[in-house]
Design a protein around this motif. Structure first.
Motif, PDB file in Angstrom:
ATOM      1  N   UNK A  49      21.363  14.584 -10.942  1.00 12.19           N
ATOM      2  CA  UNK A  49      20.278  13.958 -11.715  1.00 12.19           C
ATOM      3  C   UNK A  49      19.630  12.863 -10.885  1.00 12.19           C
ATOM      4  N   UNK A  50      18.305  12.898 -10.788  1.00 11.02           N
ATOM      5  CA  UNK A  50      17.546  11.880 -10.073  1.00 11.02           C
ATOM      6  C   UNK A  50      16.692  11.095 -11.061  1.00 11.02           C
ATOM      7  N   UNK A  51      16.710   9.781 -10.936  1.00  9.08           N
ATOM      8  CA  UNK A  51      15.908   8.887 -11.771  1.00  9.08           C
ATOM      9  C   UNK A  51      14.871   8.219 -10.882  1.00  9.08           C
TER      10      UNK A  51
ATOM     11  N   UNK B 298      21.322  19.086  -4.655  1.00  7.70           N
ATOM     12  CA  UNK B 298      20.022  19.437  -5.213  1.00  7.70           C
ATOM     13  C   UNK B 298      19.653  18.403  -6.271  1.00  7.70           C
ATOM     14  N   UNK B 299      18.516  17.720  -6.099  1.00  7.61           N
ATOM     15  CA  UNK B 299      18.071  16.691  -7.039  1.00  7.61           C
ATOM     16  C   UNK B 299      17.054  17.253  -8.013  1.00  7.61           C
ATOM     17  N   UNK B 300      17.237  16.962  -9.306  1.00  3.85           N
ATOM     18  CA  UNK B 300      16.267  17.329 -10.334  1.00  3.85           C
ATOM     19  C   UNK B 300      16.114  16.201 -11.328  1.00  3.85           C
ATOM     20  N   UNK B 301      15.006  16.193 -12.059  1.00  8.22           N
ATOM     21  CA  UNK B 301      14.693  15.093 -12.975  1.00  8.22           C
ATOM     22  C   UNK B 301      14.716  15.554 -14.440  1.00  8.22           C
ATOM     23  N   UNK B 302      14.929  14.585 -15.327  1.00  9.46           N
ATOM     24  CA  UNK B 302      14.931  14.809 -16.779  1.00  9.46           C
ATOM     25  C   UNK B 302      15.870  15.965 -17.114  1.00  9.46           C
ATOM     26  N   UNK B 303      17.126  15.818 -16.777  1.00  8.78           N
ATOM     27  CA  UNK B 303      18.122  16.854 -17.008  1.00  8.78           C
ATOM     28  C   UNK B 303      18.898  16.572 -18.288  1.00  8.78           C
ATOM     29  N   UNK B 304      19.203  17.625 -19.040  1.00  9.44           N
ATOM     30  CA  UNK B 304      20.091  17.447 -20.182  1.00  9.44           C
ATOM     31  C   UNK B 304      21.542  17.450 -19.690  1.00  9.44           C
ATOM     32  N   UNK B 305      22.488  17.273 -20.601  1.00  5.31           N
ATOM     33  CA  UNK B 305      23.882  17.131 -20.198  1.00  5.31           C
ATOM     34  C   UNK B 305      24.406  18.368 -19.483  1.00  5.31           C
TER      35      UNK B 305
END
Length: 551
Positions: free
Chosen positions: A343-345, A328-335
């Motif tokens: 984490x996707x950039x 599962x890809x998500x953006x602007x993730x904290x630690x």
């Protein structure tokens, strides 16, 4: 609520109706619009529960995927975010739309959908090509911010089976990907249709049609005797709500992407429809990967729909495979959130070796096909893609590369040349990429010293010093160390400073060095580095891969 509990509740509340009309309780409950349910399993819709997540080995090994960011916005062949820009008076997309189709009060995006036929789409041909280029996974656009589902959707009547191509595009992509032995993913962007389509509520301020509303709030009954008769355009545009603050400012949406800063907050029914659509997508096509174009998760933090989707996706994967295979890809993730998903950039790269596997997503052109990129010879070269791939993989990342697809379902000749260039390089050098892990340092060279920082979800691509032959990226596999040289030295020699005598990163004696695509090469190891003498006839001039083996 479980079925028996629903039955008991209904029997207690409306006994007369129950006995008169629904002697068969089960059939009555089946007719209720209960929506989709979260699959049972170890994952619950909470951050604490999602921290159990472990990235599957297939994704850690894959390194390279190709993406078809293809939907009805590709039909005009005029670039990204067309279905928003066409409603912004004076914008490039608006001017093009008026010239090509007519005024958006008369010919809206719903009508662009009707023009889209995908008549030359051949997923088997494209997936065979991408397999040759080294892609280990393939991602297809399930829906974009335009809110159109490219599959047989139970909850969104505006879909590619009912209209436009009248084909199950996600079904076709999935079948072709699996035929090639590729892992299959979908990208889901529709959570933002609520605010993204807001310009369609507006009207021109100038000209002969000033004040005439665009079609964002057109009523269902206005479709009588039109091609969309029987369909409610409100299901597409979702604009029966007040505008966000500063909605007339085209850039305001970027500050409101996290549903703050004056954004109009989606209704509960909108959030539940998105949840149902996405769970239906998962259940119907069983993707290995889902890419969300959202800050963290869809509709977060105004709804828990994204958390529920994540839990369902992970539990469904375990049920199917016996272990978690989902990404599962998500953006602007904290630690903490980076422990829960990948984490996707976007259009950028990390400047460090990341502790968790991550992904860069980028495109060789515009996200949605833009004919002007072809006309102006503006695509990224195969060399640029290869350099990006080496840089990303050296830092524990994967590269998801979008190759824009034309409205008719084909890619153009310039794009084909790029993909074939990547394929040629992969045939020689793929062992330095697939199944590798980061080394003690990701690289060396001038580009490291001028790396650009990330901005929001990424966007540092191309902002640092360009890669050159002094820039080297490292990967490892077993006892092999790979040094990928991002160019061709003018003097025929490569100096790998990180392998100098006495360097703490590599204390073992070096037994053999090979140039992939050529064979063994002569080396001399000294205090200044490992000097590699290159052959006169190089296997390629884009990126030379040296395989270093211990004695």
């Amino acid at each position: 609520m479980k079925r028996r509990a629903v039955i008991r509740r209904l029997a207690g509340v409306i006994p007369a109706l129950w006995t008169a009309r629904y002697a068969n309780a089960a059939s009555f409950v089946e007719s209720l619009p209960l929506g989709e349910q979260i699959a049972k399993g170890p994952f619950q819709p909470s951050w604490e529960s999602l921290k159990q997540y472990q990235v599957p080995d297939w994704f850690r090994d894959a390194k390279f995927g190709i993406w078809a960011h293809w939907g009805p916005q590709c039909q005009p062949e005029h670039g990204d975010w067309y279905a928003r820009g066409m409603y912004q008076e004076g914008s490039d997309a608006y001017k093009y739309h008026v010239q090509k189709y007519g005024h958006p009060s008369k010919f809206g995006f719903k009508d662009v959908i009707n023009e889209w036929k995908a008549e030359k789409w051949d997923p088997d041909q494209l997936l065979s090509l991408y397999k040759k280029a080294g892609a280990q996974y393939f991602v297809a656009l399930a829906n974009h911010h335009d809110n159109f589902d490219n599959y047989k959707s139970k909850y969104q009547p505006w879909n590619s089976v009912n209209m436009g191509p009248k084909k199950d595009l996600i079904g076709g992509w999935a079948k072709a990907a699996r035929k090639q032995g590729l892992f299959f993913g979908v990208s889901v962007h529709a959570a933002h249709a609520w605010s993204w389509y807001e310009p369609s509520q507006m009207a021109d301020k100038n000209g002969p049609l000033a004040g005439v509303p665009y079609d964002g709030k057109i009523r269902k009954e206005e479709g009588k005797n039109k091609w969309w008769n029987g369909y409610d355009a409100g299901d597409l545009y979702e604009q029966n709500h007040p505008l966000s603050e500063k909605a007339e400012n085209s850039g305001s949406i970027h500050k409101q992407w996290e549903w703050g800063a004056g954004a109009s907050v989606p209704s509960k029914s909108y959030c539940e429809k998105f949840f149902n659509r996405t769970v239906d997508l998962i259940n119907r096509y069983e993707p290995d990967l889902i890419y969300f174009d959202d800050t963290v998760l869809p509709l977060w933090p105004v709804s828990d729909a994204g958390l529920r989707i994540a839990a369902h996706f992970y539990n469904s994967s375990i049920k199917k495979h016996g272990k978690l295979q989902a990404v599962l890809n998500g953006k602007i993730l904290n630690e903490e959130q980076r422990k829960c998903m990948v984490w996707d950039i976007e259009r950028g790269q990390s400047n460090n070796i990341e502790p968790f596997v991550w992904q860069t997503d980028t495109c060789i052109g515009s996200w949605h096909y833009d004919r002007r990129v072809y006309d102006n010879r503006g695509y990224k070269s195969a060399r640029t893609v290869i350099h990006t791939l080496a840089d990303v993989v050296s830092k524990n990342g994967n590269l998801l590369l979008s190759v824009p697809v034309r409205g008719d379902g084909t890619i153009d000749s310039a794009e084909l040349a790029v993909v074939e260039g990547i394929a040629t390089w992969m045939q020689q050098n793929s062992e330095a990429i697939f199944g590798t892990r980061p080394w003690k340092v990701y690289g060396e060279g001038p580009a490291m010293e001028a790396a650009a920082p990330l901005s929001a979800q990424g966007f540092n691509e191309g902002k640092g010093k360009p890669f050159g032959p002094e820039d080297i990226r490292f990967t490892t596999k077993g006892d092999s160390l790979y040094a990928i040289v991002l160019g061709t030295p003018g003097d025929g020699k490569v100096n790998i400073k990180s392998l100098a005598v006495g360097n703490a990163h590599y204390t073992a004696a070096i037994g053999r060095v090979e140039l992939l695509g050529h064979g063994e090469v002569k080396v001399e190891r000294g205090n200044g580095g490992l000097i590699v003498q290159l052959p006169e006839n190089l296997p390629n001039k884009d990126a030379l891969c040296l395989k270093i083996l211990p004695a």
